[in-house]
Design an enzyme around this catalytic site. Structure first.
Site, PDB file in Angstrom:
ATOM      1  N   GLY A   1       0.995  -1.272   0.116  1.00 29.24           N
ATOM      2  CA  GLY A   1       0.052  -0.018  -0.065  1.00 29.24           C
ATOM      3  C   GLY A   1       0.835   1.410   0.009  1.00 29.24           C
ATOM      4  O   GLY A   1       2.103   1.070   0.456  1.00 29.24           O
ATOM      5  N   CYS A   2       0.427   2.411  -0.447  1.00 31.51           N
ATOM      6  CA  CYS A   2       1.106   3.640  -0.500  1.00 31.51           C
ATOM      7  C   CYS A   2       1.659   3.987   0.706  1.00 31.51           C
ATOM      8  O   CYS A   2       2.786   4.396   0.829  1.00 31.51           O
ATOM      9  CB  CYS A   2       0.104   4.640  -1.177  1.00 31.51           C
ATOM     10  SG  CYS A   2      -1.200   5.004  -0.556  1.00 31.51           S
ATOM     11  N   TYR A   3       0.695   4.262   1.973  1.00 29.53           N
ATOM     12  CA  TYR A   3       1.171   4.616   3.173  1.00 29.53           C
ATOM     13  C   TYR A   3       2.279   3.694   3.841  1.00 29.53           C
ATOM     14  O   TYR A   3       3.347   4.139   4.005  1.00 29.53           O
ATOM     15  CB  TYR A   3       0.028   4.943   4.103  1.00 29.53           C
ATOM     16  CG  TYR A   3      -0.889   6.021   3.959  1.00 29.53           C
ATOM     17  CD1 TYR A   3      -0.254   7.339   4.270  1.00 29.53           C
ATOM     18  CD2 TYR A   3      -2.141   6.031   3.839  1.00 29.53           C
ATOM     19  CE1 TYR A   3      -1.341   8.258   4.032  1.00 29.53           C
ATOM     20  CE2 TYR A   3      -2.933   6.860   3.800  1.00 29.53           C
ATOM     21  CZ  TYR A   3      -2.555   8.053   3.906  1.00 29.53           C
ATOM     22  OH  TYR A   3      -3.141   9.023   3.843  1.00 29.53           O
ATOM     23  N   PRO A   4       2.030   2.297   3.641  1.00 32.48           N
ATOM     24  CA  PRO A   4       3.014   1.464   4.042  1.00 32.48           C
ATOM     25  C   PRO A   4       4.345   1.572   3.621  1.00 32.48           C
ATOM     26  O   PRO A   4       5.549   1.234   4.245  1.00 32.48           O
ATOM     27  CB  PRO A   4       2.364   0.015   3.888  1.00 32.48           C
ATOM     28  CG  PRO A   4       0.919   0.213   3.986  1.00 32.48           C
ATOM     29  CD  PRO A   4       0.787   1.547   3.228  1.00 32.48           C
ATOM     30  N   THR A   5       4.366   1.936   2.259  1.00 35.97           N
ATOM     31  CA  THR A   5       5.684   1.930   1.665  1.00 35.97           C
ATOM     32  C   THR A   5       6.547   3.161   2.569  1.00 35.97           C
ATOM     33  O   THR A   5       7.534   2.835   2.754  1.00 35.97           O
ATOM     34  CB  THR A   5       5.608   2.476   0.005  1.00 35.97           C
ATOM     35  OG1 THR A   5       4.760   1.293  -0.290  1.00 35.97           O
ATOM     36  CG2 THR A   5       6.936   2.618  -0.578  1.00 35.97           C
TER      37      THR A   5
END
Lengths: 347, 347, 347, 347
Positions: free
Chosen positions: B149-153
């Site tokens: 996911g974008c946030y986890p990256t």
């Protein structure tokens, strides 16, 4: 009518004070002064203040400020003390600078290179203090008031109820806040150009490096009745106005989550400007633009053991100029809400 | 040449995959499919993809996806498993959905109402793992990869070096992140209208309510080799693209601040996309727009006892589609950086 | 490989040239120079150009620029001539300044206070000229090329087909265009601060006062084979990049509206960067961001007797740096489209 | 006190009427109604209207609207007539829809698919008419008023002085205008998503296709005393509020440029809301946000033989809701400026 002078009217804070005073029912605008911009038409600096367009900025001198009931100071930090000393004691002086906000001279010296000027009553009327008092009590009839910084306003009101009630730990507060660009003022800096800020978010003053850190800790310590330590990270957001602060603190062991919401509800139940939103509704900065509002919401994160409080204020209105007018109202014995918008300009 | 199919090409993630593949030196675009938008010209949905404007979207069916070397899935969450099952085992499937990211079925069930589909190798090559390994090792030649996911990256890369080296506490991580609106997708929702988002910041999913929370904790736990607890607050920022994440954690007692920076420097010294900026320079989301970059900076706040790490990624590129292409490169044995921009589009 | 020097690399135009060259398959970046910013790291000025971050800007001197196959000049207006004179005749010089764009010394003198330096082949390859020629013919193998201004690019291509075919009157052209703020450069001016431009539109150079007016009239006169008069109003829009130009002209009496569209279709049918969109689809600047595209659409307003053509370009790419690279490709005998994006970065 | 009902309060126009009435000294808010949103809390639809948050929207019925001194209609086009017919003749009805703006049924039918409802006094008080009259004369004490469209407001006031004085040609008017997104309403449309509009400009209704074209021509024809033909191109700008209109017309042969400015100066010398700025100062939309102002500037382009007038209005305030309150003030015999901001909210 009451007459007000505005010293330092060429910047964003000064402009916002004038915008609010234009709509104030009982304060009229007297002298309007500036430093290097003295001699210019106000219309050249604040084209939105159409009724004042042809006013010419005077030099900021004691003579120009004489003969008013209230003097607003919107000067660069470090310049208020000398000027305030020339204003008679029975005239209200409302200072939007940082000069008189801090009790601790040591904290002042950490961030400013001038001598600490002193401490005035702190102009955040709604701040709950330990033991059930309220900051407002120090402001009625005061003749010298220090207006809070924009970040400390939203953050202090966000966390104070939980600290005053002993629901959250004072030593593990983490705050990340996003501010519109007007908070950085009108100075010509490359990173504030429209081309640089539109479409971009960036942090600054990370790791305790922002001047507002000691002011936030001071206010929260007043609320807690004990020293509070804050990790504070401000960021710059692609919008002209508004602060969204996310403030989190560790819940004290054994705290019943059910009592948490009640503390905030009770703290602001009677406040005209500070509102805890209905459960599940979160603040947006657009909704406070141009108003003196503070919108709040909170959630308890049982998994992480933290309470998260989000607050929205307009950095120029409740964060600076609106607070200044509110303080003037209190100082002069006017209705506290006089001349202050309670609805934002949205969309 | 290698042929790629893109399933779910009508959304922002699918469009970004196509944009990247247009410039990829060795992957050519094969089938392009959609659900309810099948039958439309691609130009009507992604007018910026001019060279593909006259392509007509096919229905997303096993037949349409057959005969490719790699299949990118950019489907709504919960739809990947059934489709992936129809793709032969020797064809690479790169899933941009959440379906196969989580090891824990329980975590999946907390946020999604479908059955947990399983777990694929997790496509964050640069993630440092406890004991000196790197997530990349699981991806070379893999035929099924789950794109993060974008946030986890941005958040996982921000904190993993400190956790892998045991410099920070795993039980008091606080993250506040701001995302551009494309992260919320193309669905028609009132709060995503331009009139509502321009000039405004607002939070959502506060208090542990965001779907990415378990994914962040999973990744950080891999890095720490022990369970990590995160307080995560996402906010919506008035910009189309970009995530700025402020991730803070308590330093372990006795940690020498001098060793902290070294851990991050070493972790990413050889990475082509992840960069620790020179000391004192902070990331801006504008600088990563359209690129596969992750820009990082950190500060130790001795007063608060915390390290603060700020990271910037483009949610659509390194946060989704760029990571997908990077994973495809690894799966297919191409150069890992092939076709991936290493400079942002600024200003 | 071909080696390129970039003189004046600290501004937005120079930065965009570098961004494009980073992805160019056959041109490599040699000397990178600046005026007052010489000695600084490129990373401090263009943090998005990550692979060049540690390059240090050299002084802009003939020595620094020696030994390259092509020299890009991105200097303040009036500074190109002296420097170009030091570059050997067989080296391609591509000038992004206004210095060599105008045939008429009189037009130059109206807007610039230096002497007119001369006239170089004008770098707008796609411009249709009267009699069926194309501006491209003058550029293949040229060793001195003047890159067009950003406004003239979008506006000239918008109206030239109708003028070249004699469908519209040359003496009643009205153009209103909106530009992103990067078109105004990186200079520190109060009206370009983010706080001032976000949420605001404003005009400038109204009534024939913009420097691009004579260049627009020159180009359109080339297309018409007769003098063309233009009323041009530029406006500043709250976005970093992009120009949307609305160009209208009176249809010649008796013109069959049915032939109008055909003229534009035919003019750009074979162009890789200039596209007339399908009927009813209108250009958006977002779709050309970061690309070398020009998107066009037109409508005949029978009631008002006018044709209205709307064009979108990225002022920094096709409007400046992309055009420069395209011209370099032509000058050096490379593929015209080499290294130039044909898809925008959207959303 | 005077009591007002607002029908159609869930949209942007209705919300803005309520925002203005909250600060109106003599009008109090009575019934607040909606269509499909009836039953919802106002706070859910207009979170910025904090003092009204707990009001529940009633159904829009004759009964709900009964018993008020003035009824504001902010309904979808075509719905005003039936409702207005139920309001007693001595109650003022102020319609923000298009239904009663046009004299010509034919013009109505060109753009709307309902029957033409009729014509009410047109609520643009400041409009100069041929022969020295002023539109205001028709509004004092009127009981039915049609509020102008947002584009026609800025454009009609921009050109009327020159037409009324016979200085400009009526048959060659060209207007290009940029509007903030709130002008497009709150409907869920893909092209209005924040991700699509931020950073982008695009046109719509080109070639005479916009509904406001006949209204603009009607108003200008009133001013000219003869038919006026307009080429009008509206564009969508990346900002929530504001219209910047660039209106140009050919000067009549032999017109002395010196008399041009005088005509505009004289036309608006006594107007509280409409201001010709000092020479050389151009309007910005930011300066009128939230206010009832119209800011104007003009230039004569002798080369092109045209006068160019630029005007800025807030589409929701003077462009809709402010005009509605201004009309209500005139209808009810209140001070025309009552409750209407004369300073914008900037920056």
């Amino acid at each position: 009518m009451t007459r007000a002078a505005v010293a330092g009217a060429s910047g964003y804070a000064g402009g916002e004070i004038l915008r609010l005073l234009l709509a104030h029912p009982t304060i009229e605008i007297g002298a309007v002064t500036a430093g290097s911009n003295a001699g210019e038409r106000l219309g050249a600096l604040h084209p939105h203040l159409v009724p004042l367009a042809d006013r010419v900025l005077q030099d900021t001198t004691p003579e120009a400020l004489a003969g008013h009931d209230v003097v607003f100071l919107a000067l660069p930090h470090g310049h208020s003390a000398a000027l305030a000393a020339t204003v008679p004691d029975d005239v209200a002086v409302i200072d939007c600078g940082a000069d008189f906000r801090l009790e601790s001279g040591q904290a002042w010296t950490r961030f400013y290179d001038t001598e600490h000027a002193g401490t005035w009553p702190y102009g955040l009327p709604e701040l709950p203090l330990t033991g059930g008092a309220r900051q407002r009590d120090q402001l009625a009839g005061a003749r010298r008031i220090a207006v809070p910084g924009c970040y400390p306003t939203g953050i202090s009101l966000a966390l104070a109820p939980g600290l005053a009630e002993g629901l959250i730990e004072p030593d593990d507060v983490v705050v990340v806040a996003a501010s519109g660009t007007s908070g950085a003022g009108k100075g010509l800096k490359a990173h504030l150009l429209g081309s640089e800020v539109m479409g971009s978010m960036s942090p600054y003053g990370v790791g305790g490096g922002h001047r507002h850190s000691p002011e936030i800790e001071q206010n929260l310590s007043w609320a807690a009745g004990a020293p509070v330590t804050v990790s504070f990270t401000p960021t710059l957001a692609p919008m002209p106005r508004g602060i969204l602060a996310t403030s989190t603190a560790r819940l004290r062991p054994g705290t019943d989550p059910a009592v948490v919401r009640g503390a905030w509800e009770q703290a602001y139940a009677d406040e005209p400007f500070v509102h805890l939103l209905p459960e599940g509704v979160w603040p947006r900065t657009a909704d406070v633009v141009g108003s003196n509002l503070v919108l709040l919401q909170l959630a308890v994160d049982a998994h992480a053991g933290r309470v998260v409080v989000v607050s929205a204020v307009d950095n120029l209105t409740k964060g600076t100029a609106g607070a200044a007018v509110q303080c003037a109202n209190l100082a002069l014995g006017l209705a506290e809400t006089s001349g202050l918008p309670v609805a934002g300009v949205a969309p």
